[in-house]
Every structure is written in C-alpha cells, then in structure tokens.
Design a protein around this motif. Structure first.
Motif, PDB file in Angstrom:
ATOM      1  N   SER A  99     -48.960  85.400 -11.591  1.00 55.21           N
ATOM      2  CA  SER A  99     -49.594  84.681 -10.475  1.00 55.21           C
ATOM      3  C   SER A  99     -50.342  85.649  -9.569  1.00 55.21           C
ATOM      4  O   SER A  99     -51.467  85.378  -9.138  1.00 55.21           O
ATOM      5  N   VAL A 100     -49.682  86.786  -9.268  1.00 57.59           N
ATOM      6  CA  VAL A 100     -50.320  87.785  -8.409  1.00 57.59           C
ATOM      7  C   VAL A 100     -51.609  88.291  -9.075  1.00 57.59           C
ATOM      8  O   VAL A 100     -52.658  88.386  -8.438  1.00 57.59           O
ATOM      9  N   LEU A 101     -51.513  88.537 -10.366  1.00 57.49           N
ATOM     10  CA  LEU A 101     -52.682  89.030 -11.098  1.00 57.49           C
ATOM     11  C   LEU A 101     -53.833  88.018 -11.021  1.00 57.49           C
ATOM     12  O   LEU A 101     -54.983  88.368 -10.759  1.00 57.49           O
ATOM     13  N   ALA A 102     -53.494  86.715 -11.234  1.00 58.74           N
ATOM     14  CA  ALA A 102     -54.526  85.670 -11.177  1.00 58.74           C
ATOM     15  C   ALA A 102     -55.184  85.647  -9.803  1.00 58.74           C
ATOM     16  O   ALA A 102     -56.412  85.552  -9.678  1.00 58.74           O
ATOM     17  N   LEU A 103     -54.359  85.767  -8.742  1.00 58.54           N
ATOM     18  CA  LEU A 103     -54.908  85.736  -7.382  1.00 58.54           C
ATOM     19  C   LEU A 103     -55.777  86.960  -7.106  1.00 58.54           C
ATOM     20  O   LEU A 103     -56.818  86.856  -6.451  1.00 58.54           O
ATOM     21  N   VAL A 104     -55.361  88.103  -7.627  1.00 53.98           N
ATOM     22  CA  VAL A 104     -56.149  89.322  -7.403  1.00 53.98           C
ATOM     23  C   VAL A 104     -57.503  89.208  -8.118  1.00 53.98           C
ATOM     24  O   VAL A 104     -58.552  89.546  -7.561  1.00 53.98           O
ATOM     25  N   ILE A 105     -57.456  88.667  -9.352  1.00 53.46           N
ATOM     26  CA  ILE A 105     -58.711  88.515 -10.098  1.00 53.46           C
ATOM     27  C   ILE A 105     -59.685  87.609  -9.333  1.00 53.46           C
ATOM     28  O   ILE A 105     -60.891  87.834  -9.304  1.00 53.46           O
ATOM     29  N   ILE A 106     -59.126  86.578  -8.682  1.00 53.37           N
ATOM     30  CA  ILE A 106     -59.990  85.684  -7.897  1.00 53.37           C
ATOM     31  C   ILE A 106     -60.385  86.338  -6.569  1.00 53.37           C
ATOM     32  O   ILE A 106     -61.516  86.193  -6.100  1.00 53.37           O
ATOM     33  N   ALA A 107     -59.454  87.078  -5.969  1.00 54.74           N
ATOM     34  CA  ALA A 107     -59.694  87.621  -4.625  1.00 54.74           C
ATOM     35  C   ALA A 107     -60.795  88.677  -4.607  1.00 54.74           C
ATOM     36  O   ALA A 107     -61.589  88.723  -3.656  1.00 54.74           O
ATOM     37  N   ILE A 108     -60.879  89.511  -5.648  1.00 53.15           N
ATOM     38  CA  ILE A 108     -61.862  90.609  -5.610  1.00 53.15           C
ATOM     39  C   ILE A 108     -63.296  90.080  -5.501  1.00 53.15           C
ATOM     40  O   ILE A 108     -64.004  90.403  -4.550  1.00 53.15           O
ATOM     41  N   PRO A 109     -63.741  89.209  -6.419  1.00 54.34           N
ATOM     42  CA  PRO A 109     -65.117  88.692  -6.245  1.00 54.34           C
ATOM     43  C   PRO A 109     -65.268  87.816  -5.012  1.00 54.34           C
ATOM     44  O   PRO A 109     -66.363  87.755  -4.434  1.00 54.34           O
TER      45      PRO A 109
END
Ligand code: CUA
Length: 413
Positions: free
Chosen positions: A112-122
């Motif tokens: 979940s954290v990984l998914a949020l980070v992938i979305i958060a960067i862009p």
C-alpha cells in the motif's frame, strides 16, 4: 530511466490502454471518440499544464488498475476454489479459521505504501509544476486578468493600456499568444465561479476577496472551449467562454485592432445604400443550439474570418443602429469605446463584431443569433441582467429596430 521520460511513456501507454479498453466496450464511433477528444476533453490536451495533469491521471489509473486486478483476482480465486460444491459441504462445519499472518500483513502494508508513493511522486511534481510559471519561463510570461460575472467572463490585458480608458478589456473570448506561458489572475465580481479550459489547464475557483491565479500555455494556435465549473446560479450551465491562441504576429495584429476605438461606418454623401430587409424573426425552440458547423470543422479559421467587415454592410442602417444603441439605454451597461457608450456592468462591446460567440460562448455571433439574443435575452440565458434591464426600462424593439441594432453591432470589428 528519468522520471520525466517514464511519465511521458506512461501517458502514451495510458492513452493506448484506454483506447483499447474503450474499443472492447464499444464500436462504431468516430475518430474523435477513439482519441477521446471533444471540445472539453481532458484526455486529448493542447498544453504543458493540462499534459502534466493528464500524466497524474494516468499514473493513478494504472496503479489502481493493478490493485483492482490483484485484489479482484485473489477474491475470485478464493470464491471459486473454496465454494461449497455439494449439499454435504454446504451443511458441513467450516474448517478452523486462521487469524493474522505477520508476513502477509506487513507485505500488504508495504505494498500500500509503495502504491501511494508511486502516485505521490508525479502528483507532487505536477502540483509544483502547475502552480506557477517555471522560473526559466517567467520573463516570457503574458499576464491577463479574468473576472467572473453572473454569467459571463471579463478579460483585461494590463500590458495593453489605452490612453484615457485603461487596460484593454474584452468579454467571453480570451485571446492569448500561442507558445508562451500565460498567467491569469482569477477574480470575481459577485459569487464564486470557476475558470476552466479543459484542454489547457485544470480549473481554479474565482473567489470573492481572494486573489487566485493559474497559468496555462497553448502549444499551437487553436480555438478552445472554456466553462464555468462552479455552480453560480440560474445560468451556470451556460456560462462558457472561448480561448483563441494566435501566432505571435496574429496576436500583435489582434492587440493593435482591439486597442483602436470602435469602427465607424457612416454613409458617404450621395451614396446609394441598399434597402434593408425587415423580415420577422423565426421562433426558436427552448435550448435550441445556435452554432453552425464551421465552428466544428475549422473554428480558428471561422474566428479569423470574423475579424473582417461583413459583406454587404448597409451604412444607413448601421447609423440608425448606433443611434438606437444610445436611445434604448444599451449604452448605460455596455462600453463602445469612441462611440460615447461607457457602461461597465455588461461586456465591453467595442469590438463585439469580431467575436465568434455571443452570450458567453452559447450561440454563434451571426445576424440571426444576435437578433435572437437582443430580442429576448432571457430565453437564451435565463435570469441574466439584460433581460431584467429590458423589463425595468420597458424596452421593446420592433423588427426594424432589431435589424438596425444587429447591423450596428456586427459592424464593430
Ligand atoms: Cu459561473 Cu458557474
């Protein structure tokens, strides 16, 4: 791979993926459907700000699609694999239930954290980029102030000052230089509106007592649709506008034309003027559209054609319309610079004849639709101030007066 190129390829694959998905669902539609294009498409975009926002959209869609497939797949597998297959299994006592597997739980938290980070960067990158014009482009920025009114938009050009009157002011058609960042000050005179040109930039609210702004840029010359995107009363849904992006030369020509006083058409001494036709106006259905195909096929060319005087102008009729503009109190709400009309509560009409649309982007600016509008503005845009002004001042126009006013307004190029 650099983040920007990763995002660009994401956007490309995003579009391909969405088109394929749509292909599977529907068939028999036209080219613009496959491109997911339309006047107010946020998928087929025409500028860097809208493109940045589109990239965030695609990244979010792809991440959530992967989550959907994984979670949906596990759910489907468990549902099918462990379902009761016969009556005996239905009646049987369920096996002992397991609780808590630290490895799986930590794995899910990590995923979940990984998914949020992938979305958060862009997302953060996009917020940073779209907030204001990038430093290296600041010097090239063109500034315009957009003000929302119930129900139309006023555009002011602070860098184009006209002696004695102030900044160049137009209504409902925002003309910008293509290829340059445009910073727009977002204001309102009454309630909350929202400024939105889907192909160029996301929406920003026009708030009372708050100095909002946004920036946008059109890659190429073009004709774009805008819309108020915040409920603001009776005619919110028909509070539209257009953005016309021009090449540097065309833009300079437009500014020169717009900063000059209103055009004067006067009959030459001894000139034979054609006899005017005063045919009665046909009746329009409620909500009948008033935009011809030329604004679907080649809108920018159609807009450019409006910059030139209409064919077959009738100078005597235009002069009659000019007198009516004052006597019917139009001049108390509208400005026509150089013609003694200086009202400020309605749109500036100094060059109304050179605009493509009327009534805040709702109907085309041609003789028939303009007459429809001035005869009964309330039937086109319910609740508007012009309709109220007609009632308050008991203004009624004959066929002859309507035709003269139309001729005058169309002559204001
Ligand atoms: Cu203005 Cu909605």
């Amino acid at each position: 791979m650099r983040l920007s190129s990763l995002l660009t390829s994401t956007a490309r694959w995003g579009r391909a993926g969405f088109a394929l998905g749509a292909l599977a669902l529907l068939s028999g539609c036209d080219y613009n459907f496959w491109r997911m294009d339309g006047h107010q498409s946020t998928i087929t975009v025409a500028g860097p700000v809208a493109r940045s926002q589109l990239e965030v959209f695609y990244v979010t869609c792809w991440v959530t699609l992967v989550i959907f497939i994984l979670v949906g797949g596990v759910l489907a597998y468990a549902t099918l694999k462990f379902r009761a297959k016969n009556e005996a299994e239905e009646k049987a006592v369920p096996p002992e239930q397991g609780h808590g597997n630290p490895l799986i739980e930590l794995g899910l938290i990590g995923a979940s954290v990984l998914a949020l980070v992938i979305i958060a960067i862009p997302t953060l990158k996009g917020i940073w980029y779209t907030y204001d014009v990038p430093e290296d482009r600041k010097a090239d920025t063109y500034e315009i102030t957009a003000t929302g009114y119930q129900w139309w938009f006023k555009f002011e050009y602070p860098s184009e000052q006209i002696a004695g009157t102030g900044a160049l002011t137009t209504g409902n058609e925002l003309v910008i230089p293509a290829g340059r960042p445009v910073r727009i000050n977002i204001r309102t005179i009454d309630v909350i509106h929202s400024f939105w040109v889907p192909k160029l930039a996301g929406k920003v609210d026009m708030m009372p007592n708050r100095a909002n702004f946004l920036w946008l840029q059109a890659d190429e010359p073009g004709y774009f649709w805008g819309q108020c995107a915040e409920y603001c009363g009776d005619s919110h849904a028909v509070m539209r506008f257009r953005v016309i992006a021009l090449s540097p030369k065309d833009f300079a020509d437009w500014v020169a034309q717009q900063t000059s006083p209103a055009r004067n058409v006067t009959p030459k001494p001894g000139e034979e003027t054609p006899k005017a036709q005063f045919a009665s106006l046909r009746t329009f259905k409620q909500n009948e559209t008033g935009i011809t195909d030329k604004y679907e096929i080649a809108p920018l060319e159609a807009w450019k054609a409006k910059q030139f005087p209409e064919k077959g102008e009738n100078a005597a009729l235009i002069a009659q319309g000019k007198a009516l503009f004052a006597s019917k109190t139009c001049a108390s709400c509208h400005e026509v610079r150089g013609h003694g009309a200086a009202g400020i509560s309605g749109p500036n009409l100094t060059h109304i004849g050179a605009r493509s649309m009327l009534a805040a982007g709702l109907i085309e600016n041609n003789a028939e639709q303009l007459r429809r509008w001035i005869r009964d503005p309330g039937s086109v845009k319910p609740g508007n101030k012009m309709a109220k002004g007609y009632l308050d001042n008991n203004i009624k126009l004959t066929n002859e007066e309507e035709v003269a006013l139309v001729a005058y307004l169309q002559s204001l190029k």
